[in-house]
Scaffold this active site. Sequence first.
Site, mmCIF file in Angstrom:
data_model
loop_
_atom_site.group_PDB
_atom_site.id
_atom_site.type_symbol
_atom_site.label_atom_id
_atom_site.label_comp_id
_atom_site.label_asym_id
_atom_site.label_seq_id
_atom_site.Cartn_x
_atom_site.Cartn_y
_atom_site.Cartn_z
ATOM 1 N N GLY A 44 0.851 -1.181 0.000
ATOM 2 C CA GLY A 44 0.000 0.000 0.000
ATOM 3 C C GLY A 44 0.885 1.228 0.000
ATOM 4 N N ASN A 48 3.792 1.870 2.676
ATOM 5 C CA ASN A 48 5.159 1.768 2.162
ATOM 6 C C ASN A 48 5.965 3.021 2.490
ATOM 7 O OD1 ASN A 48 4.539 -0.704 1.026
ATOM 8 N ND2 ASN A 48 4.368 0.080 -1.065
ATOM 9 N N GLU A 145 -4.680 6.301 -3.057
ATOM 10 C CA GLU A 145 -5.401 5.051 -2.817
ATOM 11 C C GLU A 145 -6.471 5.248 -1.745
ATOM 12 O OE1 GLU A 145 -1.943 1.837 -4.084
ATOM 13 O OE2 GLU A 145 -2.114 2.426 -1.989
ATOM 14 N N THR A 226 8.834 12.482 -11.255
ATOM 15 C CA THR A 226 9.664 11.283 -11.291
ATOM 16 C C THR A 226 9.651 10.702 -12.702
ATOM 17 O OG1 THR A 226 7.810 9.922 -10.519
ATOM 18 C CG2 THR A 226 9.301 10.786 -8.853
ATOM 19 N N ASP A 252 13.672 -6.268 -8.505
ATOM 20 C CA ASP A 252 12.223 -6.105 -8.371
ATOM 21 C C ASP A 252 11.957 -4.619 -8.145
ATOM 22 O OD1 ASP A 252 9.531 -6.107 -7.724
ATOM 23 O OD2 ASP A 252 9.686 -7.581 -6.115
ATOM 24 N N ASP A 258 7.547 4.478 -3.914
ATOM 25 C CA ASP A 258 7.233 4.746 -2.509
ATOM 26 C C ASP A 258 8.498 4.879 -1.673
ATOM 27 O OD1 ASP A 258 4.521 4.604 -3.084
ATOM 28 O OD2 ASP A 258 4.445 2.441 -2.725
ATOM 29 N N SER A 288 16.435 0.041 -3.147
ATOM 30 C CA SER A 288 15.248 -0.788 -2.940
ATOM 31 C C SER A 288 15.009 -1.783 -4.068
ATOM 32 C CB SER A 288 14.004 0.093 -2.734
ATOM 33 O OG SER A 288 13.536 0.618 -3.969
#
Length: 315
Positions: A44, A48, A145, A226, A252, A258, A288
Amino acid sequence: MTTSKPGRIAVVGSNMVDLVTYITRMPAPGETVEAPEFEIGFGGKGANQAVAAAKLGSAVGMVTKVGSDIFGDNTLKNLADHGIDTRHAVKVAGRSSGVAPIFVDPSGENSILIVKGANADLSPADVDAAAEMLRAADLILMQMEIPPETVAHTVRRAAEWGVRTILNPAPATADLRVDDLRDLSFLVPNETELALLSGLPTGTEAEIEAAARSLIARGIGTVIVTLGGRGARLVTRERVVPIAPVRVTPVDTTGAGDAFIGSFAHFLAATGDVEGALGCAARYAAHSVTGRGTQKSYATAEAFDAFCRTLPQTA
């Protein structure tokens, strides 16, 4: 990279449970394809970003809603385990929690579906109920969201309190009105979201600048666009500053945006240096994508410092 003064960050936003399938390829309509791996994780966009900031050392509180199911219980525990204040994380009776089925291909690129569940019930009244925590924050983070009216209400209340705000307008929605964001401190869209909000093309650098400036003219303080592998652009009334990408081999890319925004909030709250915070955020997001999953791929301050020491001095 470690900062000495941890900031206070509040997140008004979503939580999801990530249902991650690692695939060799997407099936065609009517086709069944075997996938090699599956994982369940916490996600989410709101959660995150909260976890990224908390892992780096910020004091983080979250205003959110979860369902009355096992996913909701586990989400609340996960937030608390990361040291996040969950006094205003509320369980909704009879509602499912938000879930996000995610498909990751061998190159690390991902496709995501979201089911909002209880996130759709987060209301302006919930923001008002958390006013004491929110007005004490250095920054308030939001995403899309949750209902647009809740985002708009948070922006207005934060302006009354004198608290700076950051909105990541993802996933993009036509229901979000720019006029409701005129007191927003920082808007962080990608090119698609920028085009939707501005109504202008974003195919070239000049068009990106013009679209961002059109939003600033309507009352938004600063726009940070971004651009994936091309880094980011910091756009103010006076200037455009390119934020260089950091080259790594991705495993990944889920949750990288986030990671960027949550870490940007952390470094900005700690230092007050927008450009410096964005440079750190670019490195944090790059780190990340070198691990699998979303929140579990986010570095602690110590791990991030170690990663930065491996980068060229110009990165």
